[in-house]
Scaffold this active site. Structure first.
Site, mmCIF file in Angstrom:
data_model
loop_
_atom_site.group_PDB
_atom_site.id
_atom_site.type_symbol
_atom_site.label_atom_id
_atom_site.label_comp_id
_atom_site.label_asym_id
_atom_site.label_seq_id
_atom_site.Cartn_x
_atom_site.Cartn_y
_atom_site.Cartn_z
ATOM 1 N N GLY A 13 0.826 -1.216 0.000
ATOM 2 C CA GLY A 13 0.000 0.000 0.000
ATOM 3 C C GLY A 13 0.854 1.257 0.000
ATOM 4 O O GLY A 13 2.088 1.205 -0.091
ATOM 5 N N ASP A 59 -3.827 -13.121 2.393
ATOM 6 C CA ASP A 59 -4.802 -12.397 3.218
ATOM 7 C C ASP A 59 -4.479 -12.681 4.684
ATOM 8 O O ASP A 59 -4.536 -13.845 5.114
ATOM 9 C CB ASP A 59 -6.211 -12.904 2.863
ATOM 10 C CG ASP A 59 -7.298 -12.170 3.634
ATOM 11 O OD1 ASP A 59 -6.981 -11.508 4.642
ATOM 12 O OD2 ASP A 59 -8.462 -12.272 3.219
ATOM 13 N N TYR A 147 -14.579 1.545 9.470
ATOM 14 C CA TYR A 147 -13.151 1.859 9.603
ATOM 15 C C TYR A 147 -12.823 2.310 11.026
ATOM 16 O O TYR A 147 -11.920 1.777 11.672
ATOM 17 C CB TYR A 147 -12.789 2.951 8.593
ATOM 18 C CG TYR A 147 -11.325 3.312 8.569
ATOM 19 C CD1 TYR A 147 -10.360 2.387 8.172
ATOM 20 C CD2 TYR A 147 -10.899 4.594 8.915
ATOM 21 C CE1 TYR A 147 -9.013 2.727 8.137
ATOM 22 C CE2 TYR A 147 -9.562 4.946 8.871
ATOM 23 C CZ TYR A 147 -8.613 4.011 8.482
ATOM 24 O OH TYR A 147 -7.283 4.345 8.443
ATOM 25 N N ARG A 188 -9.423 10.911 -1.218
ATOM 26 C CA ARG A 188 -8.807 11.794 -0.225
ATOM 27 C C ARG A 188 -8.497 13.148 -0.864
ATOM 28 O O ARG A 188 -8.419 13.282 -2.078
ATOM 29 C CB ARG A 188 -7.573 11.135 0.372
ATOM 30 C CG ARG A 188 -8.005 9.976 1.280
ATOM 31 C CD ARG A 188 -6.875 9.449 2.106
ATOM 32 N NE ARG A 188 -6.231 8.322 1.471
ATOM 33 C CZ ARG A 188 -5.592 7.368 2.136
ATOM 34 N NH1 ARG A 188 -5.504 7.402 3.432
ATOM 35 N NH2 ARG A 188 -5.014 6.386 1.497
HETATM 36 N N1 LIG Z 1 -2.813 7.137 4.524
HETATM 37 C C1 LIG Z 1 -3.197 7.781 5.615
HETATM 38 O O1 LIG Z 1 -3.288 9.024 5.615
HETATM 39 C C2 LIG Z 1 -3.549 7.012 6.855
HETATM 40 C C3 LIG Z 1 -4.071 7.718 7.947
HETATM 41 C C4 LIG Z 1 -4.382 7.019 9.098
HETATM 42 C C5 LIG Z 1 -4.120 5.669 9.190
HETATM 43 N N2 LIG Z 1 -3.609 4.996 8.135
HETATM 44 C C6 LIG Z 1 -3.382 3.540 8.287
HETATM 45 O O2 LIG Z 1 -2.173 3.152 7.676
HETATM 46 C C7 LIG Z 1 -2.309 1.860 7.089
HETATM 47 C C8 LIG Z 1 -1.919 1.930 5.620
HETATM 48 O O3 LIG Z 1 -2.743 2.878 4.951
HETATM 49 P P1 LIG Z 1 -2.501 3.250 3.427
HETATM 50 O O4 LIG Z 1 -2.919 4.649 3.240
HETATM 51 O O5 LIG Z 1 -1.127 2.837 3.028
HETATM 52 O O6 LIG Z 1 -3.587 2.314 2.729
HETATM 53 P P2 LIG Z 1 -3.453 1.401 1.430
HETATM 54 O O7 LIG Z 1 -4.824 0.958 1.086
HETATM 55 O O8 LIG Z 1 -2.638 2.071 0.400
HETATM 56 O O9 LIG Z 1 -2.623 0.168 1.989
HETATM 57 C C9 LIG Z 1 -3.201 -0.853 2.766
HETATM 58 C C10 LIG Z 1 -2.610 -2.187 2.320
HETATM 59 O O10 LIG Z 1 -3.190 -3.236 3.116
HETATM 60 C C11 LIG Z 1 -3.456 -4.337 2.241
HETATM 61 N N3 LIG Z 1 -4.505 -5.164 2.850
HETATM 62 C C12 LIG Z 1 -5.772 -4.822 3.130
HETATM 63 N N4 LIG Z 1 -6.421 -5.856 3.692
HETATM 64 C C13 LIG Z 1 -5.533 -6.882 3.756
HETATM 65 C C14 LIG Z 1 -5.599 -8.210 4.234
HETATM 66 N N5 LIG Z 1 -6.720 -8.714 4.754
HETATM 67 N N6 LIG Z 1 -4.488 -8.984 4.160
HETATM 68 C C15 LIG Z 1 -3.339 -8.488 3.642
HETATM 69 N N7 LIG Z 1 -3.220 -7.234 3.174
HETATM 70 C C16 LIG Z 1 -4.300 -6.443 3.231
HETATM 71 C C17 LIG Z 1 -3.881 -3.691 0.937
HETATM 72 O O11 LIG Z 1 -3.816 -4.544 -0.173
HETATM 73 C C18 LIG Z 1 -2.915 -2.515 0.860
HETATM 74 O O12 LIG Z 1 -1.722 -2.855 0.188
HETATM 75 C C19 LIG Z 1 -3.747 1.432 7.305
HETATM 76 O O13 LIG Z 1 -3.797 0.569 8.419
HETATM 77 C C20 LIG Z 1 -4.462 2.727 7.601
HETATM 78 O O14 LIG Z 1 -5.567 2.525 8.437
HETATM 79 C C21 LIG Z 1 -3.334 5.634 6.964
#
Ligand SMILES: NC(=O)c1ccc[n+]([C@@H]2O[C@H](COP(=O)([O-])OP(=O)(O)OC[C@H]3O[C@@H](n4cnc5c(N)ncnc54)[C@H](O)[C@@H]3O)[C@@H](O)[C@H]2O)c1
Length: 318
Positions: A13, A59, A147, A188
Site C-alpha cells: 500500500g 490475506d 473503519y 482523499r
Molecule cells: N494514509 C493515511 O493518511 C492514513 C491515515 C491514518 C491511518 N492509516 C493507516 O495506515 C495503514 C496503511 O494505509 P494506506 O494509506 O497505506 O492504505 P493502502 O490501502 O494504500 O494500503 C493498505 C494495504 O493493506 C493491504 N490489505 C488490506 N487488507 C488486507 C488483508 N486482509 N491482508 C493483507 N493485506 C491487506 C492492501 O492490499 C494494501 O496494500 C492502514 O492501516 C491505515 O488505516 C493511513
C-alpha cells in the site's frame, strides 16, 4: 537495528511501501505480506531485485507465519474513504482477525510490534487539537464506522496482547498523510485536488471548505514510525503535521503548485465528515524528538511528478 528482519503487513500500500523503503534504508531485511486488496505491485516494483526484500501475497485474516522476524509492522487495512466504503466487511475483518494474526506472529517470535492506527479513532472530535488522552466522539453505526470502529478495536486487541501476553507493542495514530503512490481515485483531499487541477477540471470542495485538516508528507510520517518502533512507548502516539489548513486553503495551494486554471466548486458535506482534525504532537516531540519538516507547499511540489505521471497514464487508458 541493522541486519534485523521486519514484517510489514500491507506493505504494497501507500504507507507500507514507503515504510519498506525506510526500513531497507536502515539496514533491515523486509518481508511484506499483502493481499493486494487495495495495494499494488507497482508500489514495490523498485524493490523487485532487492536481495533483502521479499513479497508474499496473502490475506492476513487467515493465520500466517513468515518465520522469525524481529519487528512486526501491522499496516494492512483499507484506509481511504472510497476503499473502506467499498470493502466495509473486509475492513472490519482485517482490523479484528488480521490484527489477532499479526499479534500472534509477534508473540511467537518475541518480536517488537507496531500497529498503524488513525486519527479516525477521535471521530468528529470535541477537543481540539487532539491529544492521545482524548477518547473520541465516534458514531459506532454510521457509514464510517466500519473503519473507525475496526481501528478502535485494533487498538484494544493490541493493548490486550500487551497486558495479558506481554507483547512489546506500539500504537501510532496516523493523521492525514499524502505523497507519491497514493491512489488517484481514493477520495482523499490531496489526490482529488491534484487530479482535478492537472486535468483542468473544477476542484470539488465539500461544504463551505472551512473544515480543517492537517497534512503530513509521507517521509516525515515514516520517520515518526521508525522512531516510535525504536522507543519503549506502549500507549498511542500521534504522528501527523500540526499545521492546520482549511480545505479551501489546500485547494488554493494545489492550484498554485500545479499552475492550473481550475476554479473551485462546492458540494454538500458527506455524513459524519469531521469539521476539524489536527494532532497535538507534544508527546511525539518529547518522547521521540520527532516533528515534521516538510510544509504543505513543498510536499505538494515533491508529489507533483508522481501525480502528473499517474494522471497521464490514466487518461492514456481511456
Ligand atoms: N494514509 C493515511 O493518511 C492514513 C491515515 C491514518 C491511518 N492509516 C493507516 O495506515 C495503514 C496503511 O494505509 P494506506 O494509506 O497505506 O492504505 P493502502 O490501502 O494504500 O494500503 C493498505 C494495504 O493493506 C493491504 N490489505 C488490506 N487488507 C488486507 C488483508 N486482509 N491482508 C493483507 N493485506 C491487506 C492492501 O492490499 C494494501 O496494500 C492502514 O492501516 C491505515 O488505516 C493511513
Amino acid at each position: 537495528m541493522s541486519s534485523k528482519r521486519a514484517l510489514v503487513t500491507g506493505g504494497a500500500g501507500f504507507l507500507g511501501s514507503h515504510l519498506c523503503d525506510g526500513l531497507l534504508g536502515e539496514g533491515y531485511s523486509v518481508v511484506v505480506v499483502d493481499s493486494l486488496l487495495t495495494g499494488r505491485h507497482a508500489n514495490l516494483e523498485h524493490l523487485r531485485n532487492e536481495a533483502a526484500f521479499e513479497f508474499i501475497e496473502k490475506d492476513i485474516c487467515e493465520p500466517f507465519d513468515v518465520g522469525k522476524v524481529d519487528y512486526v509492522f501491522h499496516f494492512a487495512s483499507p484506509a481511504s474513504p472510497v476503499d473502506y466504503t467499498v470493502h466495509g466487511i473486509p475492513t472490519l475483518r482485517v482490523g479484528s482477525l488480521g490484527t489477532f494474526n499479526a499479534l500472534e506472529v509477534a508473540l511467537k517470535y518475541n518480536s517488537k510490534y507496531l500497529v498503524s492506527s488513525t486519527s479516525e479513532c477521535y471521530g468528529d472530535p470535541l477537543e481540539h487539537p487532539q491529544k492521545e488522552t482524548y477518547w473520541g466522539n465516534v458514531n459506532s453505526i454510521g457509514p464510517r464506522s466500519v473503519y473507525d470502529e475496526a481501528k478502535r478495536f485494533t487498538e484494544s486487541v493490541t493493548m490486550a496482547y500487551h497486558r495479558y501476553r506481554k507483547v512489546d507493542t506500539r500504537i501510532v495514530r496516523i493523521f492525514n498523510t499524502y505523497g507519491p503512490r497514493m491512489q488517484l481515485n481514493d477520495g482523499r483531499v490531496v489526490p482529488n485536488f491534484m487530479k482535478q487541477a492537472l486535468r483542468g477540471e473544477p476542484l470539488t470542495v465539500y461544504g463551505t471548505g472551512s473544515q480543517t485538516r492537517s497534512f503530513c508528507y509521507v517521509s516525515d510520517e515514516v520517520d515518526g514510525f521508525i522512531r516510535l518502533a525504536k522507543s519503549d512507548e506502549h500507549l498511542p502516539v500521534n504522528i501527523g503535521n500540526p499545521n492546520e489548513f482549511t480545505i479551501l486553503e489546500c485547494a488554493r495551494h494545489v492550484i498554485n503548485v500545479t499552475g492550473s486554471k481550475s476554479r473551485i466548486t462546492y458540494e454538500p458535506l458527506p455524513q459524519d465528515d469531521p469539521k476539524q482534525r489536527c494532532p497535538d504532537i507534544t508527546k511525539a516531540r518529547q518522547l521521540l524528538g520527532w516533528e515534521p519538516k516538510i510544509n504543505l507547499e513543498t510536499g505538494l511540489r515533491m508529489s507533483l511528478d508522481y501525480f502528473r505521471k499517474t494522471v497521464a497514464e490514466e487518461s492514456a487508458k481511456k
